[in-house]
Structures are given as structure tokens and as C-alpha cells.
Design a protein around this motif. Sequence first.
Motif, PDB file in Angstrom:
ATOM      1  N   LEU A 172     -59.274  63.260  13.471  1.00  0.00           N
ATOM      2  CA  LEU A 172     -59.575  64.642  13.828  1.00  0.00           C
ATOM      3  C   LEU A 172     -59.508  64.843  15.341  1.00  0.00           C
ATOM      4  O   LEU A 172     -58.969  65.848  15.826  1.00  0.00           O
ATOM      5  CB  LEU A 172     -60.962  65.021  13.317  1.00  0.00           C
ATOM      6  N   GLN A 173     -60.024  63.881  16.105  1.00  0.00           N
ATOM      7  CA  GLN A 173     -59.971  63.986  17.559  1.00  0.00           C
ATOM      8  C   GLN A 173     -58.528  63.971  18.064  1.00  0.00           C
ATOM      9  O   GLN A 173     -58.163  64.750  18.955  1.00  0.00           O
ATOM     10  CB  GLN A 173     -60.774  62.847  18.189  1.00  0.00           C
ATOM     11  N   LEU A 174     -57.703  63.082  17.491  1.00  0.00           N
ATOM     12  CA  LEU A 174     -56.292  63.038  17.898  1.00  0.00           C
ATOM     13  C   LEU A 174     -55.587  64.342  17.562  1.00  0.00           C
ATOM     14  O   LEU A 174     -54.781  64.852  18.357  1.00  0.00           O
ATOM     15  CB  LEU A 174     -55.599  61.858  17.209  1.00  0.00           C
ATOM     16  N   TRP A 175     -55.890  64.896  16.388  1.00  0.00           N
ATOM     17  CA  TRP A 175     -55.274  66.166  15.996  1.00  0.00           C
ATOM     18  C   TRP A 175     -55.662  67.279  16.950  1.00  0.00           C
ATOM     19  O   TRP A 175     -54.825  68.106  17.343  1.00  0.00           O
ATOM     20  CB  TRP A 175     -55.699  66.489  14.575  1.00  0.00           C
ATOM     21  N   LEU A 176     -56.930  67.304  17.371  1.00  0.00           N
ATOM     22  CA  LEU A 176     -57.379  68.327  18.309  1.00  0.00           C
ATOM     23  C   LEU A 176     -56.696  68.170  19.666  1.00  0.00           C
ATOM     24  O   LEU A 176     -56.326  69.149  20.310  1.00  0.00           O
ATOM     25  CB  LEU A 176     -58.900  68.254  18.472  1.00  0.00           C
ATOM     26  N   VAL A 177     -56.533  66.905  20.109  1.00  0.00           N
ATOM     27  CA  VAL A 177     -55.850  66.665  21.391  1.00  0.00           C
ATOM     28  C   VAL A 177     -54.407  67.163  21.326  1.00  0.00           C
ATOM     29  O   VAL A 177     -53.908  67.808  22.257  1.00  0.00           O
ATOM     30  CB  VAL A 177     -55.904  65.164  21.745  1.00  0.00           C
ATOM     31  N   VAL A 178     -53.706  66.843  20.218  1.00  0.00           N
ATOM     32  CA  VAL A 178     -52.321  67.298  20.055  1.00  0.00           C
ATOM     33  C   VAL A 178     -52.245  68.821  20.060  1.00  0.00           C
ATOM     34  O   VAL A 178     -51.366  69.416  20.692  1.00  0.00           O
ATOM     35  CB  VAL A 178     -51.723  66.718  18.756  1.00  0.00           C
ATOM     36  N   GLU A 179     -53.179  69.471  19.364  1.00  0.00           N
ATOM     37  CA  GLU A 179     -53.190  70.933  19.323  1.00  0.00           C
ATOM     38  C   GLU A 179     -53.446  71.523  20.708  1.00  0.00           C
ATOM     39  O   GLU A 179     -52.837  72.529  21.092  1.00  0.00           O
ATOM     40  CB  GLU A 179     -54.262  71.416  18.343  1.00  0.00           C
ATOM     41  N   MET A 180     -54.359  70.905  21.463  1.00  0.00           N
ATOM     42  CA  MET A 180     -54.647  71.399  22.810  1.00  0.00           C
ATOM     43  C   MET A 180     -53.425  71.266  23.712  1.00  0.00           C
ATOM     44  O   MET A 180     -53.109  72.168  24.493  1.00  0.00           O
ATOM     45  CB  MET A 180     -55.842  70.626  23.388  1.00  0.00           C
ATOM     46  N   ILE A 181     -52.739  70.107  23.613  1.00  0.00           N
ATOM     47  CA  ILE A 181     -51.523  69.910  24.428  1.00  0.00           C
ATOM     48  C   ILE A 181     -50.452  70.935  24.047  1.00  0.00           C
ATOM     49  O   ILE A 181     -49.791  71.531  24.904  1.00  0.00           O
ATOM     50  CB  ILE A 181     -50.994  68.477  24.255  1.00  0.00           C
ATOM     51  N   TYR A 182     -50.285  71.138  22.726  1.00  0.00           N
ATOM     52  CA  TYR A 182     -49.284  72.106  22.258  1.00  0.00           C
ATOM     53  C   TYR A 182     -49.598  73.512  22.766  1.00  0.00           C
ATOM     54  O   TYR A 182     -48.716  74.228  23.259  1.00  0.00           O
ATOM     55  CB  TYR A 182     -49.240  72.077  20.733  1.00  0.00           C
ATOM     56  N   CYS A 183     -50.867  73.899  22.646  1.00  0.00           N
ATOM     57  CA  CYS A 183     -51.256  75.232  23.099  1.00  0.00           C
ATOM     58  C   CYS A 183     -51.095  75.379  24.611  1.00  0.00           C
ATOM     59  O   CYS A 183     -50.673  76.431  25.101  1.00  0.00           O
ATOM     60  CB  CYS A 183     -52.701  75.523  22.692  1.00  0.00           C
ATOM     61  N   TYR A 184     -51.444  74.312  25.358  1.00  0.00           N
ATOM     62  CA  TYR A 184     -51.309  74.371  26.811  1.00  0.00           C
ATOM     63  C   TYR A 184     -49.846  74.555  27.207  1.00  0.00           C
ATOM     64  O   TYR A 184     -49.523  75.372  28.080  1.00  0.00           O
ATOM     65  CB  TYR A 184     -51.875  73.092  27.418  1.00  0.00           C
ATOM     66  N   ARG A 185     -48.961  73.799  26.561  1.00  0.00           N
ATOM     67  CA  ARG A 185     -47.536  73.926  26.884  1.00  0.00           C
ATOM     68  C   ARG A 185     -47.009  75.300  26.498  1.00  0.00           C
ATOM     69  O   ARG A 185     -46.191  75.883  27.214  1.00  0.00           O
ATOM     70  CB  ARG A 185     -46.744  72.831  26.168  1.00  0.00           C
ATOM     71  N   LYS A 186     -47.483  75.818  25.371  1.00  0.00           N
ATOM     72  CA  LYS A 186     -47.024  77.129  24.935  1.00  0.00           C
ATOM     73  C   LYS A 186     -47.478  78.216  25.902  1.00  0.00           C
ATOM     74  O   LYS A 186     -46.714  79.117  26.254  1.00  0.00           O
ATOM     75  CB  LYS A 186     -47.562  77.410  23.523  1.00  0.00           C
ATOM     76  N   ILE A 187     -48.735  78.110  26.336  1.00  0.00           N
ATOM     77  CA  ILE A 187     -49.257  79.092  27.288  1.00  0.00           C
ATOM     78  C   ILE A 187     -48.543  78.971  28.625  1.00  0.00           C
ATOM     79  O   ILE A 187     -48.209  79.971  29.273  1.00  0.00           O
ATOM     80  CB  ILE A 187     -50.776  78.900  27.459  1.00  0.00           C
ATOM     81  N   SER A 188     -48.293  77.718  29.070  1.00  0.00           N
ATOM     82  CA  SER A 188     -47.590  77.504  30.335  1.00  0.00           C
ATOM     83  C   SER A 188     -46.175  78.061  30.275  1.00  0.00           C
ATOM     84  O   SER A 188     -45.706  78.704  31.225  1.00  0.00           O
ATOM     85  CB  SER A 188     -47.554  76.012  30.668  1.00  0.00           C
ATOM     86  N   ALA A 189     -45.487  77.813  29.140  1.00  0.00           N
ATOM     87  CA  ALA A 189     -44.122  78.320  28.999  1.00  0.00           C
ATOM     88  C   ALA A 189     -44.120  79.849  29.004  1.00  0.00           C
ATOM     89  O   ALA A 189     -43.245  80.483  29.618  1.00  0.00           O
ATOM     90  CB  ALA A 189     -43.500  77.797  27.708  1.00  0.00           C
ATOM     91  N   ALA A 190     -45.104  80.450  28.343  1.00  0.00           N
ATOM     92  CA  ALA A 190     -45.185  81.913  28.330  1.00  0.00           C
ATOM     93  C   ALA A 190     -45.453  82.445  29.725  1.00  0.00           C
ATOM     94  O   ALA A 190     -44.895  83.477  30.141  1.00  0.00           O
ATOM     95  CB  ALA A 190     -46.292  82.358  27.361  1.00  0.00           C
ATOM     96  N   GLY A 191     -46.305  81.738  30.497  1.00  0.00           N
ATOM     97  CA  GLY A 191     -46.582  82.168  31.870  1.00  0.00           C
ATOM     98  C   GLY A 191     -45.356  82.072  32.751  1.00  0.00           C
ATOM     99  O   GLY A 191     -45.086  82.967  33.561  1.00  0.00           O
ATOM    100  N   GLU A 192     -44.613  80.955  32.610  1.00  0.00           N
ATOM    101  CA  GLU A 192     -43.395  80.794  33.410  1.00  0.00           C
ATOM    102  C   GLU A 192     -42.359  81.860  33.053  1.00  0.00           C
ATOM    103  O   GLU A 192     -41.668  82.391  33.935  1.00  0.00           O
ATOM    104  CB  GLU A 192     -42.829  79.396  33.185  1.00  0.00           C
ATOM    105  N   GLU A 193     -42.251  82.168  31.754  1.00  0.00           N
ATOM    106  CA  GLU A 193     -41.300  83.192  31.333  1.00  0.00           C
ATOM    107  C   GLU A 193     -41.682  84.555  31.915  1.00  0.00           C
ATOM    108  O   GLU A 193     -40.829  85.327  32.358  1.00  0.00           O
ATOM    109  CB  GLU A 193     -41.264  83.260  29.809  1.00  0.00           C
ATOM    110  N   ALA A 194     -42.993  84.832  31.927  1.00  0.00           N
ATOM    111  CA  ALA A 194     -43.452  86.097  32.498  1.00  0.00           C
ATOM    112  C   ALA A 194     -43.165  86.156  33.984  1.00  0.00           C
ATOM    113  O   ALA A 194     -42.776  87.210  34.518  1.00  0.00           O
ATOM    114  CB  ALA A 194     -44.955  86.261  32.232  1.00  0.00           C
ATOM    115  N   LEU A 195     -43.357  85.024  34.677  1.00  0.00           N
ATOM    116  CA  LEU A 195     -43.055  84.997  36.110  1.00  0.00           C
ATOM    117  C   LEU A 195     -41.568  85.214  36.365  1.00  0.00           C
ATOM    118  O   LEU A 195     -41.185  85.929  37.304  1.00  0.00           O
ATOM    119  CB  LEU A 195     -43.507  83.656  36.696  1.00  0.00           C
ATOM    120  N   ARG A 196     -40.730  84.577  35.532  1.00  0.00           N
ATOM    121  CA  ARG A 196     -39.283  84.760  35.718  1.00  0.00           C
ATOM    122  C   ARG A 196     -38.881  86.215  35.481  1.00  0.00           C
ATOM    123  O   ARG A 196     -38.063  86.775  36.204  1.00  0.00           O
ATOM    124  CB  ARG A 196     -38.519  83.833  34.770  1.00  0.00           C
ATOM    125  N   GLU A 197     -39.456  86.822  34.443  1.00  0.00           N
ATOM    126  CA  GLU A 197     -39.143  88.223  34.168  1.00  0.00           C
ATOM    127  C   GLU A 197     -39.616  89.120  35.307  1.00  0.00           C
ATOM    128  O   GLU A 197     -38.909  90.061  35.711  1.00  0.00           O
ATOM    129  CB  GLU A 197     -39.788  88.646  32.858  1.00  0.00           C
TER     130      GLU A 197
END
Length: 220
Positions: A172-197
Motif C-alpha cells: 500500500l505504501q509503494l502504491w501511494l508513492v507511485v500515485e504521488m509521483i504520477y500526480c506530481y509529474r502530471k501537475i508539473s507537465a500541466a504547469g509547464e504546458e500552461a507556461l508555454r501557452e
Amino acid sequence: MCAVTLLLPVMLLAHQASVCGGACVEVESDTEAVVGKGFKLGCISCKRRGEVKAEAEVSWSFQASGDSDFSELYYYENTAGEVIDPRFYDRLDWNGSKSTRDLQDGSIYILNVTFNDTGVYKCNFNRLLKYSNHDYFTNTTKTILLTVVPQVTRGMASILSEVMMYVSIIGLQLWLVVEMIYCYRKISAAGEEALRESAAEYLAIASESKENCADAQVAE
């Protein structure tokens, strides 16, 4: 979406805790006691219809190792219990439900267990269900084969259960870590896309402003 995914395990655990907190669960009694220690003989009989009033009494009997017959051990009714077997005088006490309206736990507790306590214990639940137009009697019997040992021993089932618990926690802890990393990358990618736009929009506005200025100068 990420926040919902991370909160889902917590919500499920909370829901299970709230459900289990008010429910009756017929858990089997332990069957191995340690000499000189205390031991709980568990006996739970759940009343299936919670809205039906009922009266219940619990009686215990004991067949010692080597004996051929059972002897009366303990009787409980209306918040009062009585030790019947003299071998358990001053060593046995009630450890079940206290309510007279909803007696579902008929467990007893043995103090200072001895090797002579090895044997078969029977718990009899006699319940009278009081319906609006009639009464209904039910009887439930549970049998416990108790073994008294000089020290605590751990069976393979207990070891495997503990291992599986730790494996589940780690998973369960590993699954939560993976989800946090995935969400962080998704949020970061969305932020970078917004900055580029935003940058592209700014450059487009700046370019349009320059063209307007150039057209104005030519017109002059």
C-alpha cells in the motif's frame, strides 16, 4: 483526479471501521493458553435481527483431559454469573456482554491457567426472541478444545498472517508513492504546458503590437 485516488484508501478504511464498530462479528476463540497466565475463552453468538427484542442466557461446561463426561462450569443470566465447578473457584470471571437486552458475547476469562485446564469447553447460548405475536427459542453451541503449554508457541498460520499483514502495508505504501509521483509529474507537465501557452500568447501579442507600430509609422 489525483486527490481522489490518494484519498480513496483512507475513505475505505474509515468506512470499514465505522461498519465494524457497531456490528457483531463471531470471532473464533483462541485455543492455546500458557500456564500461569490468564486466558479468554471466547464465545460470541450474534443476534441476527437487531430490531427484535431478546433475552439470553449463557452456560459453560467443561470436559477435562481424560474425563468421559462434561461437568457444569459457569452460568450467566441478567448481568449475574456463577462459577459452578469448584476447580475454577476464584479463578474464573465473566468477560462478555454487560447488557441484558442484547447479550451476544458470552466469553469467560480464566486466571492463572494450570495444565489441568486442558480439555474441551462448551458454550451454550440460549436466546428467546420476542416477536410481536409470539416468542421463538434458539440455541447455539460452540466447542473449544483448549491446550495448555508451558510457553507461547507460534503456529505457521500466525506467522504467515503476520507476514501477509506487513506485505500488504508495504504494498500500500509503494502504491501511494507511485500515485504521488504520477500526480506530481502530471501537475508539473500541466504547469509547464500552461507556461508555454502563456509565453506563446505573450509573444503573439508582442509581435502583433510591433506590426501595428510598423503600420502606423508607414502610414505617417
